[in-house]
Design a protein around this motif. Sequence first.
Motif, mmCIF file in Angstrom:
data_model
loop_
_atom_site.group_PDB
_atom_site.id
_atom_site.type_symbol
_atom_site.label_atom_id
_atom_site.label_comp_id
_atom_site.label_asym_id
_atom_site.label_seq_id
_atom_site.Cartn_x
_atom_site.Cartn_y
_atom_site.Cartn_z
ATOM 1 N N ASP A 1 0.843 -1.186 0.000
ATOM 2 C CA ASP A 1 0.000 0.000 0.000
ATOM 3 C C ASP A 1 0.886 1.246 0.000
ATOM 4 O OD1 ASP A 1 -1.866 1.977 0.344
ATOM 5 O OD2 ASP A 1 -2.569 1.297 2.305
ATOM 6 N N GLU A 2 0.845 2.002 -1.085
ATOM 7 C CA GLU A 2 1.694 3.188 -1.201
ATOM 8 C C GLU A 2 1.376 4.238 -0.149
ATOM 9 O OE1 GLU A 2 2.732 7.273 -2.477
ATOM 10 O OE2 GLU A 2 0.711 6.414 -2.297
ATOM 11 N N VAL A 3 0.105 4.305 0.285
ATOM 12 C CA VAL A 3 -0.306 5.352 1.223
ATOM 13 C C VAL A 3 0.203 5.070 2.627
ATOM 14 C CG1 VAL A 3 -2.304 6.505 2.274
ATOM 15 C CG2 VAL A 3 -2.327 5.914 -0.169
ATOM 16 N N TYR A 4 0.275 3.789 2.996
ATOM 17 C CA TYR A 4 0.651 3.438 4.359
ATOM 18 C C TYR A 4 1.827 2.474 4.383
ATOM 19 C CZ TYR A 4 -3.728 5.651 5.687
ATOM 20 O OH TYR A 4 -4.745 6.557 5.869
ATOM 21 N N GLY A 5 3.029 3.005 4.189
ATOM 22 C CA GLY A 5 4.238 2.263 4.494
ATOM 23 C C GLY A 5 5.050 1.707 3.343
ATOM 24 N N ASP A 6 4.517 1.669 2.122
ATOM 25 C CA ASP A 6 5.250 1.026 1.034
ATOM 26 C C ASP A 6 5.632 1.999 -0.084
ATOM 27 O OD1 ASP A 6 5.165 -1.604 2.144
ATOM 28 O OD2 ASP A 6 3.065 -1.756 1.524
ATOM 29 N N THR A 7 5.821 3.253 0.283
ATOM 30 C CA THR A 7 6.091 4.295 -0.714
ATOM 31 C C THR A 7 7.300 3.979 -1.584
ATOM 32 O OG1 THR A 7 5.209 5.901 0.856
ATOM 33 C CG2 THR A 7 6.443 6.774 -1.018
ATOM 34 N N VAL A 8 8.293 3.304 -1.021
ATOM 35 C CA VAL A 8 9.539 3.047 -1.737
ATOM 36 C C VAL A 8 9.320 2.213 -3.002
ATOM 37 C CG1 VAL A 8 10.117 0.951 -0.436
ATOM 38 C CG2 VAL A 8 11.946 2.339 -1.419
ATOM 39 N N TYR A 9 8.215 1.501 -3.084
ATOM 40 C CA TYR A 9 7.971 0.631 -4.241
ATOM 41 C C TYR A 9 7.140 1.316 -5.332
ATOM 42 C CZ TYR A 9 9.612 -2.716 -0.825
ATOM 43 O OH TYR A 9 10.365 -3.363 0.116
ATOM 44 N N TYR A 10 6.951 2.617 -5.211
ATOM 45 C CA TYR A 10 6.179 3.395 -6.166
ATOM 46 C C TYR A 10 6.937 4.679 -6.505
ATOM 47 C CZ TYR A 10 2.265 0.607 -4.226
ATOM 48 O OH TYR A 10 1.441 -0.404 -3.791
ATOM 49 N N TRP A 11 6.492 5.346 -7.553
ATOM 50 C CA TRP A 11 7.019 6.676 -7.865
ATOM 51 C C TRP A 11 5.931 7.514 -8.525
ATOM 52 C CZ3 TRP A 11 8.094 2.447 -10.885
ATOM 53 C CH2 TRP A 11 7.808 2.538 -12.249
ATOM 54 N N ARG A 12 6.134 8.836 -8.454
ATOM 55 C CA ARG A 12 5.221 9.778 -9.089
ATOM 56 C C ARG A 12 5.830 10.290 -10.383
ATOM 57 N NH1 ARG A 12 -0.032 10.110 -6.902
ATOM 58 N NH2 ARG A 12 0.126 9.545 -4.706
ATOM 59 N N SER A 13 5.038 10.263 -11.452
ATOM 60 C CA SER A 13 5.506 10.752 -12.738
ATOM 61 C C SER A 13 5.231 12.249 -12.851
ATOM 62 C CB SER A 13 4.787 10.009 -13.873
ATOM 63 O OG SER A 13 5.093 10.588 -15.116
ATOM 64 N N PRO A 14 6.203 13.020 -13.351
ATOM 65 C CA PRO A 14 5.999 14.470 -13.463
ATOM 66 C C PRO A 14 5.097 14.874 -14.623
ATOM 67 C CG PRO A 14 8.135 13.867 -14.357
ATOM 68 C CD PRO A 14 7.558 12.614 -13.774
ATOM 69 N N ASP A 15 4.742 13.944 -15.512
ATOM 70 C CA ASP A 15 3.972 14.319 -16.696
ATOM 71 C C ASP A 15 2.468 14.284 -16.474
ATOM 72 O OD1 ASP A 15 3.768 11.602 -16.474
ATOM 73 O OD2 ASP A 15 4.274 11.149 -18.557
ATOM 74 N N ARG A 16 2.025 13.936 -15.253
ATOM 75 C CA ARG A 16 0.606 13.964 -14.923
ATOM 76 C C ARG A 16 0.407 14.551 -13.531
ATOM 77 N NH1 ARG A 16 -1.844 8.172 -17.153
ATOM 78 N NH2 ARG A 16 -1.606 8.654 -19.378
ATOM 79 N N LYS A 17 -0.799 15.034 -13.289
ATOM 80 C CA LYS A 17 -1.103 15.621 -11.990
ATOM 81 C C LYS A 17 -1.583 14.539 -11.026
ATOM 82 C CE LYS A 17 -2.452 20.125 -13.873
ATOM 83 N NZ LYS A 17 -3.542 21.143 -13.980
ATOM 84 N N PRO A 18 -1.251 14.685 -9.723
ATOM 85 C CA PRO A 18 -1.780 13.753 -8.729
ATOM 86 C C PRO A 18 -3.313 13.846 -8.708
ATOM 87 C CG PRO A 18 -0.049 15.144 -7.816
ATOM 88 C CD PRO A 18 -0.395 15.712 -9.144
ATOM 89 N N PRO A 19 -3.998 12.770 -8.393
ATOM 90 C CA PRO A 19 -3.481 11.460 -7.993
ATOM 91 C C PRO A 19 -3.304 10.496 -9.169
ATOM 92 C CG PRO A 19 -5.848 11.499 -7.689
ATOM 93 C CD PRO A 19 -5.477 12.845 -8.251
ATOM 94 N N HIS A 20 -3.304 11.036 -10.394
ATOM 95 C CA HIS A 20 -3.286 10.195 -11.592
ATOM 96 C C HIS A 20 -1.878 9.918 -12.102
ATOM 97 C CE1 HIS A 20 -7.469 11.430 -11.460
ATOM 98 N NE2 HIS A 20 -7.105 12.685 -11.626
#
Length: 422
Positions: free
Chosen positions: A167-186
Amino acid sequence: MNKTRLPVLRGALVLAGVLVIAAGAAETTTAAADRVPVAAGKARSEELPDDDRMKADYSVQFPLTGLFSNGQKDIRPIAVMVENSPAARPQSGLGDADVVYEILAEGDITRFTAFYHSRNPGRVGPVRSIRPYYVDVAAAMDAVLVHAGWSQEAMNRVAAGGVDHFDEVYGDTVYYWRSPDRKPPHNLYTSIEGIRRGMAKKQLRTAWTPVHPVFAGGAVRWEAPAGEGYPGAVDAGAASEGREGNEAAGRAGFEEKAAGVASGETVADAASGAVTGTGESAVGAGEGAGLGAAVGAEAVRLPYSARYAVSYVYDAASGQYLRRMNGLPHADAESGRQLAAANVLVCRSSHRVTDSAGRRQVDVQGPGSGYVLTGGKAQEAVWQLRDGLVRAYAADGQEIPLAPGVTWIQFVPEAMAVELGE
């Protein structure tokens, strides 16, 4: 044009260079082969007979697709929650999934649970949150669930079932990334290899007893290795096209419902117990297919809502159903190719809104009425979540064989007018 002459190298250096180039070419060829599963009997090269080529290059038949490639068939699948709002399209990695479920979330928005087993894309997403019925289909397959957030009921289901998840929201952020070419949360993405590394770090079980549908053209047989992590051996005899080991179980739960077809009911009436449309309205302008009968169907339209009109059009040359959203090709962002499926299962099921936020209860267990589209034909069927997958059964209780390849499973409300066409 000026030409530069290279000095003549000594024989030893020339030979070394040739060997390096040859090794690199072999590595590239092998890597490419790993990424391109093929159907049994379909030759990639005419240099070797089919049987020898299969042994040399494609030694593993993957259970979820029935296709041959290289890799491991007994490692756990990974199920990723993928968003389908307009801001999330085109998505990344959907074209590499073996099985995809599409189910409504809040309002008229659908989301995908995409299962990865035979291929490991480096970018999958955008990743979004889970709902209880998405948890159910992932848990049924014993998959590791990858998501970003949850509804309370969904997390209760995860905790009660001991479902392994990231779960990226609670504890597993290291296994995900945010792309700069789209706006959160997409703009949240993950990779299958990254999740597998995370499984090793968390010491999650990787062993898996393969589950598979019945594939047309022959039996799919597996022998699960004994040892820790395997709840039980797969009955190889039950994996035959006749699915004898599951015949009685397949009949259970819908035998009474399917019996109504003999008296003239449509399968929709028989399986739901309520009138959800006559044969004509259920299949558009044509007549009802009838449980167990196959009719020509080179297209299907599933109008979830004005912004979520899903359709598939059969391409005879490839044997695939090409996916469209709102009349336009639905492509994978990474490959640019239109999403395609060898099989499309349409499952009518109970949908009920449960709160002011529009959250739903969706029956993904069955039994219920539906259609199987494969090879340009549609067959009315009774579906049920059984032995890890949603499976489709004919009137005699036997599982309907699928074409080897990717399968998309579409859950639709019982009252939706599913339109089949030529």
